[in-house]
Design a protein around this motif. Structure first.
Motif, mmCIF file in Angstrom:
data_model
loop_
_atom_site.group_PDB
_atom_site.id
_atom_site.type_symbol
_atom_site.label_atom_id
_atom_site.label_comp_id
_atom_site.label_asym_id
_atom_site.label_seq_id
_atom_site.Cartn_x
_atom_site.Cartn_y
_atom_site.Cartn_z
ATOM 1 N N HIS A 21 51.455 2.323 -3.197
ATOM 2 C CA HIS A 21 50.404 2.215 -2.190
ATOM 3 C C HIS A 21 50.298 3.524 -1.401
ATOM 4 O O HIS A 21 49.194 3.971 -1.069
ATOM 5 C CB HIS A 21 50.681 1.051 -1.238
ATOM 6 C CG HIS A 21 50.169 -0.266 -1.733
ATOM 7 N ND1 HIS A 21 50.888 -1.079 -2.573
ATOM 8 C CD2 HIS A 21 48.988 -0.908 -1.511
ATOM 9 C CE1 HIS A 21 50.191 -2.162 -2.849
ATOM 10 N NE2 HIS A 21 49.030 -2.082 -2.216
ATOM 11 N N ALA A 22 51.447 4.131 -1.113
ATOM 12 C CA ALA A 22 51.443 5.423 -0.428
ATOM 13 C C ALA A 22 50.762 6.484 -1.283
ATOM 14 O O ALA A 22 50.076 7.378 -0.766
ATOM 15 C CB ALA A 22 52.868 5.845 -0.089
ATOM 16 N N ILE A 71 50.009 2.029 5.944
ATOM 17 C CA ILE A 71 50.753 2.256 4.704
ATOM 18 C C ILE A 71 51.695 3.441 4.845
ATOM 19 O O ILE A 71 52.871 3.377 4.452
ATOM 20 C CB ILE A 71 49.791 2.485 3.529
ATOM 21 C CG1 ILE A 71 49.026 1.196 3.219
ATOM 22 C CG2 ILE A 71 50.556 2.942 2.291
ATOM 23 C CD1 ILE A 71 49.888 0.064 2.719
ATOM 24 N N CYS A 126 38.735 5.977 -6.251
ATOM 25 C CA CYS A 126 38.185 6.121 -4.901
ATOM 26 C C CYS A 126 36.752 6.635 -4.960
ATOM 27 O O CYS A 126 35.848 6.103 -4.308
ATOM 28 C CB CYS A 126 39.052 7.066 -4.080
ATOM 29 S SG CYS A 126 38.513 7.256 -2.359
ATOM 30 N N THR A 137 43.373 8.931 -1.032
ATOM 31 C CA THR A 137 42.317 8.773 -0.030
ATOM 32 C C THR A 137 42.228 9.999 0.860
ATOM 33 O O THR A 137 41.135 10.502 1.155
ATOM 34 C CB THR A 137 42.587 7.531 0.837
ATOM 35 O OG1 THR A 137 42.716 6.375 0.009
ATOM 36 C CG2 THR A 137 41.455 7.312 1.838
ATOM 37 N N THR A 195 48.247 5.979 -3.351
ATOM 38 C CA THR A 195 46.803 5.798 -3.261
ATOM 39 C C THR A 195 46.280 6.217 -1.888
ATOM 40 O O THR A 195 45.137 6.657 -1.767
ATOM 41 C CB THR A 195 46.417 4.331 -3.548
ATOM 42 O OG1 THR A 195 47.196 3.448 -2.742
ATOM 43 C CG2 THR A 195 46.649 3.995 -5.006
ATOM 44 N N VAL A 196 47.111 6.081 -0.864
ATOM 45 C CA VAL A 196 46.736 6.588 0.453
ATOM 46 C C VAL A 196 46.600 8.111 0.406
ATOM 47 O O VAL A 196 45.675 8.693 0.982
ATOM 48 C CB VAL A 196 47.769 6.170 1.517
ATOM 49 C CG1 VAL A 196 47.610 7.008 2.789
ATOM 50 C CG2 VAL A 196 47.622 4.693 1.851
ATOM 51 N N VAL A 255 43.408 1.985 6.407
ATOM 52 C CA VAL A 255 44.707 1.617 5.845
ATOM 53 C C VAL A 255 45.694 2.778 5.854
ATOM 54 O O VAL A 255 46.880 2.595 5.575
ATOM 55 C CB VAL A 255 44.522 1.080 4.409
ATOM 56 C CG1 VAL A 255 44.279 2.215 3.424
ATOM 57 C CG2 VAL A 255 45.722 0.245 3.968
ATOM 58 N N LEU A 256 45.234 3.979 6.200
ATOM 59 C CA LEU A 256 46.092 5.161 6.098
ATOM 60 C C LEU A 256 47.363 5.039 6.937
ATOM 61 O O LEU A 256 48.474 5.202 6.421
ATOM 62 C CB LEU A 256 45.316 6.416 6.521
ATOM 63 C CG LEU A 256 44.116 6.813 5.669
ATOM 64 C CD1 LEU A 256 43.544 8.139 6.150
ATOM 65 C CD2 LEU A 256 44.499 6.918 4.203
ATOM 66 N N GLU A 308 43.381 -0.363 -6.482
ATOM 67 C CA GLU A 308 43.468 -0.291 -5.026
ATOM 68 C C GLU A 308 42.086 -0.140 -4.402
ATOM 69 O O GLU A 308 41.778 -0.737 -3.362
ATOM 70 C CB GLU A 308 44.354 0.880 -4.599
ATOM 71 C CG GLU A 308 44.361 1.168 -3.098
ATOM 72 C CD GLU A 308 44.922 0.028 -2.270
ATOM 73 O OE1 GLU A 308 44.579 -0.046 -1.067
ATOM 74 O OE2 GLU A 308 45.693 -0.789 -2.801
#
Length: 261
Positions: A48-49, A191, A231, A55, A51-52, A187-188, A17
């Motif tokens: 994906h959530a 997603i 990240c 972040t 990896t958010v 992108v926060l 990601e």
């Protein structure tokens, strides 16, 4: 999709990601190898959530600082930065609202399609090696929108979201030390918003998703933990500006994928 499949896919999602190699494209490739249902967009949204969330964990202090400044409801550096984040989200929100079905259909196009899109990612990353603006600048509102367009295009499997947004910013002449953070923060909301809607509709339940609760949980945790590592690594890579190694990787991966597809 079994629990082991979910863990492997989650690990791959977290690692790719933040690296400019297309996480969605790699999910499709590994999913085909494992025989897992990669067209299940619920699982893709879930990891994906994760990896958010990674972040948010890495940038927690800076996010809190931005929110405190923005909630003062006056013009300051924090509110200006948040406005640029909002502007960058416009293109991907348009895609999500009006072209969601078309985007989901792209995940069923097979891995040869993904291989071709990896060539696009490779070309974009390679451009940053040959095109280097003489002067760097802070990210402007116009730049934020253009970077947002790059993010919207990157919903296509095989086109890297982080790669396209960071490379676009570098080609515009934006300060590369700012680009990684901006790329990850922009992108926060999209997603998390999509994940929240899926949660309200009950799509994360085993009955709706067709995936067991154990597998969903394992995939989420694997993506979160590997995302924390990736990240931090990507921030250091972008600060040095050397993305052409990833261009070479995407070109090789695209060639293998197309040939063996």
């Amino acid at each position: 999709m079994g629990t082991l499949d979910a863990i492997l896919l989650g690990l791959l999602q977290g690692l790719t990601e933040f690296l400019p190699v297309s996480s969605s494209g790699h999910l499709v490739i590994l999913g085909n190898i494992l025989g897992a249902n990669v067209e299940n967009t619920t699982f893709a949204i879930l990891v994906h959530a994760a990896t958010v969330l990674a972040t948010i964990t890495v940038f927690w202090g800076e996010i809190l600082h931005l929110l405190r400044g923005g909630l003062q409801f006056k013009i300051n550096p924090e509110s200006k930065y948040l406005l640029k984040i909002v502007i960058s989200m416009i293109p991907v929100m348009i895609v999500g609202l009006f072209f969601k079905d078309s985007v989901e259909a792209l995940f069923g196009n097979g891995i040869r399609f993904v291989g071709c899109m990896l060539f696009v990612t490779a070309a974009l990353l390679l451009l940053t090696h040959f095109i280097k603006p003489k002067k760097t600048r802070n990210i402007t509102a116009k730049d934020a929108f253009i970077i947002g367009v790059a993010q919207a295009v990157a919903v296509i499997p095989g086109i890297s979201r982080s790669g396209s947004t960071i490379a676009t910013g570098m080609l515009l002449g934006d300060d590369k030390t700012q680009l990684a953070k901006f790329s990850f923060l922009m992108v926060l909301v999209p997603i998390l918003g999509e994940a929240f809607l899926e949660l309200l509709k009950g799509e994360f339940s085993p009955a709706s998703s067709g995936i067991s609760g154990y597998a969903l949980t394992a995939g989420f945790l694997a993506a979160y933990l590997s995302g924390l590592f990736a990240c931090k690594v990507m921030i250091r890579i972008v600060s040095r500006g050397k993305l052409w190694w990833f261009a070479l990787y995407c070109a090789v991966a695209g060639t293998v994928t197309v040939c063996l597809g």
